[in-house]
Design an enzyme around this catalytic site. Sequence first.
Site, short mmCIF file in Angstrom:
data_model
loop_
_atom_site.label_atom_id
_atom_site.label_comp_id
_atom_site.label_asym_id
_atom_site.label_seq_id
_atom_site.Cartn_x
_atom_site.Cartn_y
_atom_site.Cartn_z
N HIS A 80 0.96 -0.54 0.13
CA HIS A 80 0.27 0.42 -0.23
C HIS A 80 0.94 1.02 -0.74
CE1 HIS A 80 -3.51 -2.49 0.85
NE2 HIS A 80 -2.12 -2.63 1.77
N THR A 120 -5.90 4.28 6.23
CA THR A 120 -6.36 3.07 5.78
C THR A 120 -7.12 2.39 7.08
OG1 THR A 120 -4.05 2.55 6.30
CG2 THR A 120 -3.78 3.36 4.01
#
Length: 269
Positions: free
Chosen positions: A108, A220
Amino acid sequence: MPFTFASYFLITKISNMKKHIFPFLAMMTLLLASCHTAKEAHHHAHWSYAGETDPAHWAELEKDAQCDGKHQSPINIIEKDVKPSNANNLVFHYSPQTKIKDAVNNGHSIQFNFDEGNFIYYNGKEYKLKQLHFHEGSEHTVNGIRYPIEMHLVHVSDDGQIAVVGVFGSEGTDSQLFEFFDKFLPIAVDEHKSIHQALDLKSFLPTNSAYYSYTGSLTTPPCSENVNWIVYKMPIVLSVDEVEQIRKELPIRNYRPTQPLNGRTVYEN
Ligand SMILES: [Zn+2]
């Protein structure tokens, strides 16, 4: 699972209840445990920034997370609505000797993990710097404007509270800070690279220490709320090539769209 449950329940009812209650409970426990394990295994790989698992789907993908909460991050900071803060409570205690332990590509972002030694005092509490990572472009926007890069310095207090310092990056001349980071690239997904080198991070922070602050979330999953956000107004400058170096390592556009304020106030110092 519904078929098994229903048929077993029927048999249990017909038979002697006392004789079957223990196997019944044992079976239910097993079923629940296996559901839980499947969900756990699912948990880590699944969310992303594009396609079927993009930020619009995080709340449904991550059932135990807070991604559909009301105090989420990032946000669009609208300068005319920002209120002066009556506290000036941010002090950096970053040591030039503190080392970066390692770097990891978690799929990510690229993340640099720090040894202990850097901390901030914020509103009377100590938060230790754990790691920094990058988003391309920025997650926070100011008056709707998105910067090419945002760096997040993630700090955690002993009682588990989080304070994240956001630093925008704009394109211009070379940055010694990004020269340092670029030395360790590329890093493949799931790769850990040992570093054990000191980084004088404080010397690379924006020269003007004015900042915005508000209460939001991790950007996130699990999108946990009650995160103290401190976003520098002044960007640091890095070259187009340096932005490109970082960009090549990240999923394309690894930023979450801005979230509604829902009555929160953004302050400035
Ligand atoms: Zn981040």
